[in-house]
Design a protein around this motif. Structure first.
Motif, PDB file in Angstrom:
ATOM      1  N   ASP A  43       0.800  -1.218   0.000  1.00 45.06           N
ATOM      2  CA  ASP A  43       0.000   0.000   0.000  1.00 45.06           C
ATOM      3  C   ASP A  43       0.835   1.272   0.000  1.00 45.06           C
ATOM      4  O   ASP A  43       0.441   2.294  -0.559  1.00 45.06           O
ATOM      5  N   GLU A  44       1.976   1.204   0.620  1.00 41.82           N
ATOM      6  CA  GLU A  44       2.805   2.406   0.733  1.00 41.82           C
ATOM      7  C   GLU A  44       3.498   2.760  -0.578  1.00 41.82           C
ATOM      8  O   GLU A  44       3.754   3.939  -0.843  1.00 41.82           O
ATOM      9  N   HIS A  45       3.755   1.756  -1.413  1.00 46.38           N
ATOM     10  CA  HIS A  45       4.561   2.001  -2.605  1.00 46.38           C
ATOM     11  C   HIS A  45       3.821   1.775  -3.932  1.00 46.38           C
ATOM     12  O   HIS A  45       4.354   2.113  -4.989  1.00 46.38           O
ATOM     13  N   VAL A  46       2.631   1.202  -3.873  1.00 51.32           N
ATOM     14  CA  VAL A  46       1.856   0.957  -5.102  1.00 51.32           C
ATOM     15  C   VAL A  46       0.451   1.511  -4.910  1.00 51.32           C
ATOM     16  O   VAL A  46      -0.218   1.194  -3.921  1.00 51.32           O
ATOM     17  N   LYS A  47       0.018   2.327  -5.862  1.00 52.80           N
ATOM     18  CA  LYS A  47      -1.298   2.957  -5.779  1.00 52.80           C
ATOM     19  C   LYS A  47      -2.089   2.671  -7.065  1.00 52.80           C
ATOM     20  O   LYS A  47      -1.513   2.554  -8.154  1.00 52.80           O
ATOM     21  N   VAL A  48      -3.402   2.573  -6.912  1.00 47.85           N
ATOM     22  CA  VAL A  48      -4.307   2.445  -8.063  1.00 47.85           C
ATOM     23  C   VAL A  48      -5.125   3.721  -8.153  1.00 47.85           C
ATOM     24  O   VAL A  48      -5.845   4.085  -7.205  1.00 47.85           O
ATOM     25  N   ILE A  49      -4.989   4.419  -9.270  1.00 51.94           N
ATOM     26  CA  ILE A  49      -5.687   5.692  -9.478  1.00 51.94           C
ATOM     27  C   ILE A  49      -6.673   5.510 -10.637  1.00 51.94           C
ATOM     28  O   ILE A  49      -6.272   5.268 -11.779  1.00 51.94           O
ATOM     29  N   GLU A  50      -7.948   5.627 -10.322  1.00 50.36           N
ATOM     30  CA  GLU A  50      -8.989   5.451 -11.341  1.00 50.36           C
ATOM     31  C   GLU A  50      -9.394   6.813 -11.904  1.00 50.36           C
ATOM     32  O   GLU A  50      -9.743   7.736 -11.161  1.00 50.36           O
ATOM     33  N   GLU A  51      -9.342   6.938 -13.230  1.00 54.65           N
ATOM     34  CA  GLU A  51      -9.797   8.133 -13.920  1.00 54.65           C
ATOM     35  C   GLU A  51     -10.881   7.742 -14.931  1.00 54.65           C
ATOM     36  O   GLU A  51     -11.170   6.556 -15.110  1.00 54.65           O
ATOM     37  N   GLU A  52     -11.439   8.733 -15.571  1.00 57.44           N
ATOM     38  CA  GLU A  52     -12.571   8.469 -16.462  1.00 57.44           C
ATOM     39  C   GLU A  52     -12.180   7.592 -17.645  1.00 57.44           C
ATOM     40  O   GLU A  52     -12.899   6.666 -18.011  1.00 57.44           O
ATOM     41  N   GLU A  53     -11.051   7.872 -18.250  1.00 65.39           N
ATOM     42  CA  GLU A  53     -10.638   7.170 -19.457  1.00 65.39           C
ATOM     43  C   GLU A  53      -9.528   6.156 -19.225  1.00 65.39           C
ATOM     44  O   GLU A  53      -9.163   5.433 -20.157  1.00 65.39           O
ATOM     45  N   GLN A  54      -8.974   6.088 -18.018  1.00 64.34           N
ATOM     46  CA  GLN A  54      -7.825   5.223 -17.800  1.00 64.34           C
ATOM     47  C   GLN A  54      -7.677   4.889 -16.317  1.00 64.34           C
ATOM     48  O   GLN A  54      -8.284   5.527 -15.448  1.00 64.34           O
ATOM     49  N   VAL A  55      -6.867   3.861 -16.090  1.00 62.36           N
ATOM     50  CA  VAL A  55      -6.500   3.457 -14.733  1.00 62.36           C
ATOM     51  C   VAL A  55      -4.983   3.519 -14.638  1.00 62.36           C
ATOM     52  O   VAL A  55      -4.283   2.981 -15.511  1.00 62.36           O
TER      53      VAL A  55
END
Length: 260
Positions: free
Chosen positions: A132-144
């Motif tokens: 969790d500290e070093h890997v993040k998942v960022i969700e956007e409208e057109e991409q992840v």
């Protein structure tokens, strides 16, 4: 003398038709005129008919009426048949378009479902591996965006993937293979200058890191190279101010951008 006059009067009265005959004749004459009139109205004037027909030919076909003299309506039937075939073809095309739309909607729904499963599995993997500290998942409208801290993948100032980082990339590659979509691997650095033989600037360092990640995904996870792109951004797209060691560490990263 009186008898003679009486005889003459009776003789004069007996001459000519009876009075009822006059009325009867008039009625017969009127009936005859009536039926003659009906016949004249019902009878077709051939000359006038041909004139009307010629006028209609000229109006609708603009051909001087000649077409019917040769084919007796054959071309008109062909025109009607062509029209029917055209309507049938249009109907088939419309049905085909509806099928294409249904298929496209189905494929889009499947793609969306796979993307949702990918996001869920990535999050579960991060939790299981305590990343969790070093890997993040960022969700956007057109991409992840799968944002990986460079400390997991690279040593400071180097572009070779660490052995510990290979395991992480291998697992990520398995999940990426399932969704089979366009992926851009972006390399980023902090603003500390670098000047080595291999990496004169941060441009070269960030580009080489992204390229090595792409090569690993192709060779180790069998991802389609046609759907992979490597880019280097140097220090020019930071996510935090480069004013502390912690913030600079945040900027040293690899972003795996997955198109939805």
């Amino acid at each position: 003398m009186s008898n003679r006059r009486k005889y003459q009067v009776e003789e004069e009265k007996s001459q000519g038709a009876p009075e009822w005959m006059v009325t009867y004749s008039d009625m017969m004459t009127l009936l005859l005129c009536f039926f003659v009139l009906l016949y004249s109205m019902a009878a077709i004037d051939q000359q006038k008919f041909e004139q009307v027909a010629e006028s209609l030919r000229n109006a609708f076909l603009s051909s001087g009426g000649k077409i019917f003299e040769h084919n007796s309506g054959k071309d008109v039937m062909d025109m009607l048949n062509d029209s029917d075939e055209s309507s049938l073809n249009d109907s088939n095309i419309e049905d085909g378009n509806n099928l294409d739309d249904d298929l496209a909607a189905k494929l889009e729904a499947e793609k969306k479902q796979k993307m949702e499963e990918f996001i869920e599995e990535i999050k579960e993997y991060i939790d299981e591996m305590d990343l969790d500290e070093h890997v993040k998942v960022i969700e956007e409208e057109e991409q992840v965006i799968l944002r990986i801290d460079s400390v997991i993948l690279f040593d400071l100032g180097k572009a070779d993937i660490k052995e510990s980082g290979k395991d992480t990339l291998r697992d990520v590659g398995k999940l990426l293979k399932e969704i089979d979509t366009e992926v851009v691997v972006q390399g980023h650095t902090d603003n500390l200058p670098i000047n080595t033989t291999l990496f004169p600037t941060n441009w070269e360092l960030s580009t080489k890191r992204a390229t090595n990640v792409v090569l690993f995904l192709v060779e180790e996870s069998n991802l389609d190279p046609h759907k992979l792109t490597a880019t280097g951004n140097g220090e020019f797209r930071p996510i935090a101010p480069n004013d502390t060691p912690e913030n600079r560490q945040k900027n040293r990263r690899v972003d795996i951008v997955v198109a939805k």
